[in-house]
Design a protein around this motif. Structure first.
Motif, PDB file in Angstrom:
ATOM      1  N   SER A 231       0.777  -1.229   0.000  1.00  0.00           N
ATOM      2  CA  SER A 231       0.000   0.000   0.000  1.00  0.00           C
ATOM      3  C   SER A 231       0.813   1.286   0.000  1.00  0.00           C
TER       4      SER A 231
ATOM      5  N   ILE B  82      -3.081  -2.891  -2.895  1.00  0.00           N
ATOM      6  CA  ILE B  82      -3.235  -3.570  -1.606  1.00  0.00           C
ATOM      7  C   ILE B  82      -2.699  -5.000  -1.737  1.00  0.00           C
TER       8      ILE B  82
ATOM      9  N   ALA C 234      -2.657  -4.885   4.032  1.00  0.00           N
ATOM     10  CA  ALA C 234      -2.433  -3.836   3.034  1.00  0.00           C
ATOM     11  C   ALA C 234      -0.987  -3.771   2.563  1.00  0.00           C
TER      12      ALA C 234
END
Length: 615
Positions: free
Chosen positions: A2, A211, A528
């Motif tokens: 992320s 993600i 993430a």
């Protein structure tokens, strides 16, 4: 994963912008935002640097959860050496700017040098350029934001900027986005102004799609949102009353700093409380509070939107202040109100509007006015010097000081120095209620003992957001501890400080910690970002970030002598309330805190601690 994996480096001296890859090894060791940006900062900046020199750098940073579906995932931080404190500064803001920066594809912007003329940075996804801002210089935040949007003909552009306070050198100037969300403390806006940098305008259309495990992330964020919804503070208290829910609570327990900390309870607290904000005014039957408001991705919505009575003396014949805008939060209401003995809710709202309009920290401003009022009542300062009768309780003095300080006019230039420099100039440094030159927030350290230790040891100067032991000592979160006891507080403070460093670095709001523990955050970061974010690893990362900041301050010249509180809190007992007869027990708590931190008796990192944390 992320992170976007990209940093924008802007050399203001050269006028250049270039992209570079994010150091992923550091990202895994420091997460993002506060931790990661500070890692970059200390690697590139001499701790002895003058905060207002071109050699100081200033960084805008997002976290890996910024811009995602994680609740409150709209945060960003501004990291630099603070103009007010000379210590490491990391000031956090909400609103929508942080998410926009992330969606434009950037984890971080590093500004270095100083522009010869005023400029602003324009970012549209991958494209970044410095543009002339001479036409914006001298404008307020409220003028700058719409002016930039009109020029770029894009109403969805998000802007982070300074107002006149940052231009004129107010040492506690803030960086403001979305008109009333602010990276407010330590003078980060002052550093921005010293570089002739007026604003950053961002438009991002990329979204955040990288993600690591989308299915697991969806579940983790949904579970965490339910925890927030089910919690009495994040699901009920904050949405209904905002942080102002604390005004009457803190006053009742005898921890409301009043009249520059001379008292610990304010008889006018009820007049400036959350309950007062929602009550109909006798003048027009309308309430000060119009509605609540949420930042990007937030399911709490603690923000306040207020409207001033149009017949109030502050806004008569000033239609520019008749609309609704960012209302009082607890810290501002305390600093503008109780700290000065002022219980005029409309006057406080007006002063708060001015702080938002021109980018000025209301905590440091209000607390500095408290010192001015005490000096006035002592006869050290006169009406001729100040331009007004400045007795405690005078609302007109408060609002007058706000007007001249944001503009850098008259005695406002001295108020803009902050309480430490101002009280020293007039021969009474003991009247500055500050640590490392940063003014206290709204909790008296005699009534909430743990906060005294948290203030004294905070890496960015006196701060409630670096170790909010009030959660435990007053609200019973996650466990109830006695606010008047010193026993166990060093361990409590350390635990809060380390955990806060992780939340700040992830890109979520610290208010989630009223309901979440690291056990709620960890699954979100794990899904993430990276599988290495385990509970054990996050605990170490939080401790690593805290010690890294401490080490920078030590090398900047801060010592054990700076981990202290004003004489008033250590020698003058509280006169009323549950804490009656008590001073803060810092002398008892500090040595134990150093021991459990793994520091020497002088507050410096030991070789063993450095090795254990990889510093």
């Amino acid at each position: 994963m992320s992170w976007t994996g990209k940093i924008l480096r802007v050399n203001l001296t050269e006028g250049s912008c270039r992209s570079e890859p994010l150091n992923m090894e550091w990202a895994k060791e420091y997460i993002g935002q506060r931790g990661l940006a500070t890692r970059y900062f200390i690697n590139e900046v001499d701790p002895k640097v003058d905060p207002l020199s071109p050699e100081n750098k200033i960084i805008w940073a997002t976290g890996p959860l910024t811009g995602t579906m994680a609740s409150t995932g709209g945060r960003y931080s501004v990291i630099t050496k603070g103009a007010l404190t000379g210590a490491i500064a990391c000031s956090n803001s909400g609103g929508y700017f942080g998410a926009e920066l992330k969606m434009a594809g950037w984890d971080m912007i590093i500004f270095e040098g100083r522009s010869a003329t005023p400029v602003y940075l324009s970012i549209v996804d991958d494209e970044a350029e410095l543009l002339d801002a001479s036409w914006l210089w001298g404008k307020s935040v409220w003028e700058t934001e719409p002016a930039i949007r009109a020029k770029h003909q894009d109403p969805q552009t998000r802007i982070s900027c300074i107002g006149r306070a940052g231009e004129t050198g107010c040492l506690y100037a803030a960086v403001v986005n979305d008109l009333h969300r602010a990276a407010g403390r330590s003078g980060v806006g002052t550093v921005m102004g010293s570089k002739n940098l007026k604003a950053i305008a961002v438009r991002g259309t990329k979204g955040v799609g990288n993600i690591r495990d989308a299915r697991a992330f969806f579940k983790a964020t949904a579970d965490a949102k339910q925890v927030l919804k089910d919690n009495a503070v994040t699901g009920q208290g904050l949405p209904a009353y905002g942080t102002q829910v604390l005004m009457n609570v803190i006053n009742e327990i005898g921890a409301m700093p009043t009249r520059n900390h001379r008292q610990v309870q304010f008889e006018g607290a009820k007049d400036i409380s959350a309950e007062a904000m929602v009550a109909p005014r006798p003048t027009d039957g309308k309430a000060n509070l119009v509605t609540n408001q949420a930042c990007f991705g937030c399911t709490i919505a603690c923000g306040r939107i207020s409207k001033i009575d149009e017949k109030h003396y502050t806004v008569e014949n000033k239609p520019q202040y008749w609309g609704a805008s960012g209302g009082l939060e607890y810290e501002a209401a305390w600093a503008l109100g109780s700290a000065n003995g002022v219980n005029d809710l409309e006057a406080l709202t007006y002063a708060n509007f001015l702080c938002n309009e021109d980018g000025m920290d209301p905590i440091s401003f209000g607390a500095t006015v408290g010192a001015v009022m005490e000096l006035y009542e002592m006869g050290v300062l006169t009406k001729e010097q100040l331009g007004i009768d400045a007795s405690f309780g005078n609302a007109k003095a408060l609002t007058y000081f706000a007007e001249i300080t944001v503009k850098g006019e008259g005695f406002g230039r001295e108020i803009a120095m902050g309480s430490k420099r101002l009280t020293a100039k007039y021969g009474h440094p003991e009247l500055s209620m500050s640590v490392k030159a940063q003014e206290f927030p709204a909790y008296d350290a005699r009534g909430v003992q743990g906060m005294g230790l948290a203030y004294a040891t905070s890496n960015r100067g006196a701060c409630h957001l670096r170790g909010y032991t009030v959660a435990s000592e007053v609200l019973g979160i996650p466990v109830k501890t006695d606010p008047l006891a010193t026993e166990g507080k060093p361990e409590l403070v350390k635990a809060f400080q380390d955990a806060t460093a992780v939340f700040d670095s992830a890109g979520v709001c610290i208010f989630t910690t009223f309901a979440w523990t690291l056990a709620d955050l960890q699954p979100q970061l794990h899904a993430a970002c990276d599988e290495s974010f385990t509970m054990e690893n996050l605990a170490v990362i939080g401790e690593r970030i805290w010690n890294m900041e401490r080490d920078f301050n030590n090398r900047a010249g801060f010592t054990r002598a700076d981990d202290t509180l004003p004489k008033r809190l250590l020698t003058e007992p509280a006169q009323t309330g549950p804490a009656k007869g008590l001073v803060n027990g810092l002398e008892t708590m500090l040595p134990e805190y150093y021991r459990i931190r793994g520091w020497t008796g002088e507050g410096e990192l030991t070789t063993e601690t450095r090795q254990r944390l990889g510093l």
